[in-house]
Enzyme design. Structure first.
Site, PDB file in Angstrom:
ATOM      1  N   CYS A  98       0.830  -1.201   0.000  1.00 28.01           N
ATOM      2  CA  CYS A  98       0.000   0.000   0.000  1.00 28.01           C
ATOM      3  C   CYS A  98       0.873   1.262   0.000  1.00 28.01           C
ATOM      4  O   CYS A  98       1.642   1.477  -0.923  1.00 28.01           O
ATOM      5  CB  CYS A  98      -0.998  -0.031   1.154  1.00 28.01           C
ATOM      6  SG  CYS A  98      -2.374   1.134   0.908  1.00 28.01           S
ATOM      7  N   HIS A 119      -3.783  -4.835  -0.033  1.00 26.88           N
ATOM      8  CA  HIS A 119      -3.456  -5.311   1.314  1.00 26.88           C
ATOM      9  C   HIS A 119      -3.488  -6.833   1.337  1.00 26.88           C
ATOM     10  O   HIS A 119      -4.544  -7.443   1.478  1.00 26.88           O
ATOM     11  CB  HIS A 119      -4.448  -4.745   2.329  1.00 26.88           C
ATOM     12  CG  HIS A 119      -4.291  -3.279   2.564  1.00 26.88           C
ATOM     13  ND1 HIS A 119      -3.320  -2.768   3.378  1.00 26.88           N
ATOM     14  CD2 HIS A 119      -4.964  -2.226   2.049  1.00 26.88           C
ATOM     15  CE1 HIS A 119      -3.402  -1.452   3.378  1.00 26.88           C
ATOM     16  NE2 HIS A 119      -4.393  -1.094   2.578  1.00 26.88           N
ATOM     17  N   GLU A 130      -2.535  -8.757   3.657  1.00 29.91           N
ATOM     18  CA  GLU A 130      -2.862  -9.274   4.991  1.00 29.91           C
ATOM     19  C   GLU A 130      -4.359  -9.359   5.244  1.00 29.91           C
ATOM     20  O   GLU A 130      -4.791 -10.031   6.179  1.00 29.91           O
ATOM     21  CB  GLU A 130      -2.175  -8.428   6.064  1.00 29.91           C
ATOM     22  CG  GLU A 130      -2.720  -7.033   6.251  1.00 29.91           C
ATOM     23  CD  GLU A 130      -2.258  -6.015   5.208  1.00 29.91           C
ATOM     24  OE1 GLU A 130      -2.705  -4.857   5.307  1.00 29.91           O
ATOM     25  OE2 GLU A 130      -1.470  -6.370   4.304  1.00 29.91           O
TER      26      GLU A 130
END
Length: 195
Positions: A77, A177, A179
């Protein structure tokens, strides 16, 4: 294996830690230069605004440390954007690892900015996307994006085509992202740790 998450003025760190916990990977969260340089893998996460975050990197010397690293480094990001040459977000000179500028999405009828939510990535290649199905969906939250360039290893199309992932030498980056992108994002993290 020693994995370091770089500690700096950015949010999102806890979700990165949870993602590493889920796959049983140990890590250290630090801004200590010797710890960063001795790591096998370095993760440079990010949520935030480019100019204030870049100012913090300069204040701590991380703006010089990160580009000089020789082990695999993965930015996500805003972390990816700060690895580029320049960001239009408050006219910010970044670290210049990737020779590409980050620009705001142009105002376009029918498209909301920020680009927020699930979108598919395509045209991907390289070690990080190994094992991913074509047109995999990832989770994005951003108003600025790097254009398609020589370092693009995955693209996405929102308003216009942009770099979803970049790669140059030991530096890897993703605009989305990982995660919080489910099993596909987890796979990318696992692939990074195997490099």
């Amino acid at each position: 294996m020693k994995t370091v998450i770089i500690k700096y003025n950015a949010g999102n760190v806890q979700s990165v830690m949870y993602a590493l916990d889920r796959i049983g990977a140990s890590y250290i969260y630090t801004d200590d230069e010797s710890e960063i340089r001795s790591a096998d893998k370095v993760i440079f996460p990010g949520v935030g605004e480019a100019s204030t975050t870049m100012a913090y990197l300069r204040k701590t010397g991380l703006d010089k440390i990160i580009p000089s690293l020789k082990q695999p480094v993965f930015g996500t990001c805003v972390g990816m954007q700060l690895m580029c040459r320049f960001s239009e977000e408050n006219d910010t000179t970044c670290m210049g690892i990737f020779d590409v500028d980050v620009k705001r999405f142009p105002a376009t009828p029918g498209f909301k900015v920020p680009h927020m939510g699930w979108n598919n990535i395509s045209d991907y290649k390289g070690a990080l996307t190994e094992g991913l199905a074509d047109q995999t969906y990832m989770y994005f939250v951003h108003s600025y994006a790097a254009g398609i360039c020589d370092y693009t290893v995955a693209s996405c199309d929102y308003v216009l085509p942009f770099s979803a992932m970049l790669h140059k030498d030991n530096f890897y980056a993703a605009q989305f992202h990982c995660e919080i992108s489910g099993n596909a994002g987890q796979r990318i993290i696992e692939n990074f740790l195997k490099i």
